[in-house]
Design an enzyme around this catalytic site. Structure first.
Site, PDB file in Angstrom:
ATOM      1  N   HIS A 225      48.520  22.836 -14.138  1.00 23.47           N
ATOM      2  CA  HIS A 225      49.803  22.700 -13.969  1.00 23.47           C
ATOM      3  C   HIS A 225      50.007  22.522 -12.449  1.00 23.47           C
ATOM      4  O   HIS A 225      49.075  22.481 -11.984  1.00 23.47           O
ATOM      5  CB  HIS A 225      50.457  24.332 -14.616  1.00 23.47           C
ATOM      6  CG  HIS A 225      50.189  25.470 -13.459  1.00 23.47           C
ATOM      7  ND1 HIS A 225      49.223  26.489 -14.524  1.00 23.47           N
ATOM      8  CD2 HIS A 225      50.079  25.780 -12.406  1.00 23.47           C
ATOM      9  CE1 HIS A 225      49.036  27.486 -13.380  1.00 23.47           C
ATOM     10  NE2 HIS A 225      49.489  27.142 -12.257  1.00 23.47           N
TER      11      HIS A 225
HETATM   12  P1  TYD Z   1      49.032  31.267 -16.772  1.00 19.72           P
HETATM   13  O1  TYD Z   1      49.795  30.647 -15.793  1.00 19.72           O
HETATM   14  O2  TYD Z   1      48.561  30.736 -17.868  1.00 19.72           O
HETATM   15  O3  TYD Z   1      47.443  31.513 -15.770  1.00 19.72           O
HETATM   16  P2  TYD Z   1      46.579  30.328 -15.177  1.00 19.72           P
HETATM   17  O4  TYD Z   1      47.222  29.725 -13.975  1.00 19.72           O
HETATM   18  O5  TYD Z   1      45.580  31.310 -14.669  1.00 19.72           O
HETATM   19  O6  TYD Z   1      45.984  29.485 -16.136  1.00 19.72           O
HETATM   20  O7  TYD Z   1      49.465  32.771 -16.719  1.00 19.72           O
HETATM   21  C1  TYD Z   1      48.929  33.513 -17.547  1.00 19.72           C
HETATM   22  C2  TYD Z   1      50.175  34.560 -18.135  1.00 19.72           C
HETATM   23  O8  TYD Z   1      50.560  35.350 -16.954  1.00 19.72           O
HETATM   24  C3  TYD Z   1      51.269  33.844 -18.499  1.00 19.72           C
HETATM   25  O9  TYD Z   1      51.992  34.357 -19.508  1.00 19.72           O
HETATM   26  C4  TYD Z   1      52.100  34.025 -17.346  1.00 19.72           C
HETATM   27  C5  TYD Z   1      51.956  35.402 -16.768  1.00 19.72           C
HETATM   28  N1  TYD Z   1      52.067  35.514 -15.305  1.00 19.72           N
HETATM   29  C6  TYD Z   1      52.983  36.231 -14.663  1.00 19.72           C
HETATM   30  O10 TYD Z   1      53.519  37.039 -15.487  1.00 19.72           O
HETATM   31  N2  TYD Z   1      53.069  36.232 -13.627  1.00 19.72           N
HETATM   32  C7  TYD Z   1      52.211  35.522 -12.444  1.00 19.72           C
HETATM   33  O11 TYD Z   1      52.427  35.687 -11.230  1.00 19.72           O
HETATM   34  C8  TYD Z   1      51.479  34.825 -13.098  1.00 19.72           C
HETATM   35  C9  TYD Z   1      50.645  33.985 -12.262  1.00 19.72           C
HETATM   36  C10 TYD Z   1      51.555  34.673 -14.327  1.00 19.72           C
END
Ligand code: TYD
Length: 136
Positions: free
Chosen positions: A50
């Site tokens: 992302h």
């Molecule tokens: P995600 O964006 O998929 O993680 P990565 O960038 O490592 O692939 O995030 C995983 C889950 O955690 C998603 O449901 C969003 C949640 N999340 C939060 O609630 N707060 C945060 O600060 C972050 C980074 C993720």
């Protein structure tokens, strides 16, 4: 020259061991509103995929290693993250993916904003189109 900005984090180490200090608007180039860390990742499973519209982040690998793929819409750069003294700035509108986590990897991320799903661009074509428009 690469568009990726790495931040060298000085260690105040001595004979007892290392000590690294992170300070907002000093060696971290924003107000730190949020900190999270990722660990226990299956080495076969990549994460991220992302870009952020407004949030800036600095990633630091505290233990083990992983590879951060950075993409500004034109160039892709793989950064090996294997030192707690190495920060990688994930600026706004930089697509990033984390690959090849070692089992002992602890990746800490400092962020300039609280979590807000609407700040994410999770579709690569949407990101690429926005960046192409910007560069026209
Ligand atoms: P995600 O964006 O998929 O993680 P990565 O960038 O490592 O692939 O995030 C995983 C889950 O955690 C998603 O449901 C969003 C949640 N999340 C939060 O609630 N707060 C945060 O600060 C972050 C980074 C993720």
């Amino acid at each position: 020259m690469s568009f990726v900005r790495e931040i060298e984090l000085a260690s105040l180490g001595d004979s007892r061991g290392e000590l690294v200090v992170l300070e907002e608007n000093k060696n971290i180039p924003f107000d730190i509103k949020r900190v999270y860390y990722i660990y226990g990742v299956d080495p076969k499973i990549p994460r991220g995929f992302h870009a952020h519209k407004e949030t800036k982040q600095v990633a630091i690998c505290l233990s083990g290693q992983c590879t951060m793929l950075m993409d500004d819409g034109k160039n892709k750069v793989n950064v090996l993250m294997n030192s707690p003294k190495q920060g990688v700035l994930i600026d706004v509108m930089q697509w990033h993916e984390m690959h090849d986590f070692s089992e002992d990897c602890i990746l800490m991320v400092l962020a300039s904003d609280l979590y807000n799903e609407s700040d994410y661009i999770r579709d690569y074509n949407t990101f690429k189109n926005l960046m192409d428009e910007k560069h026209v």
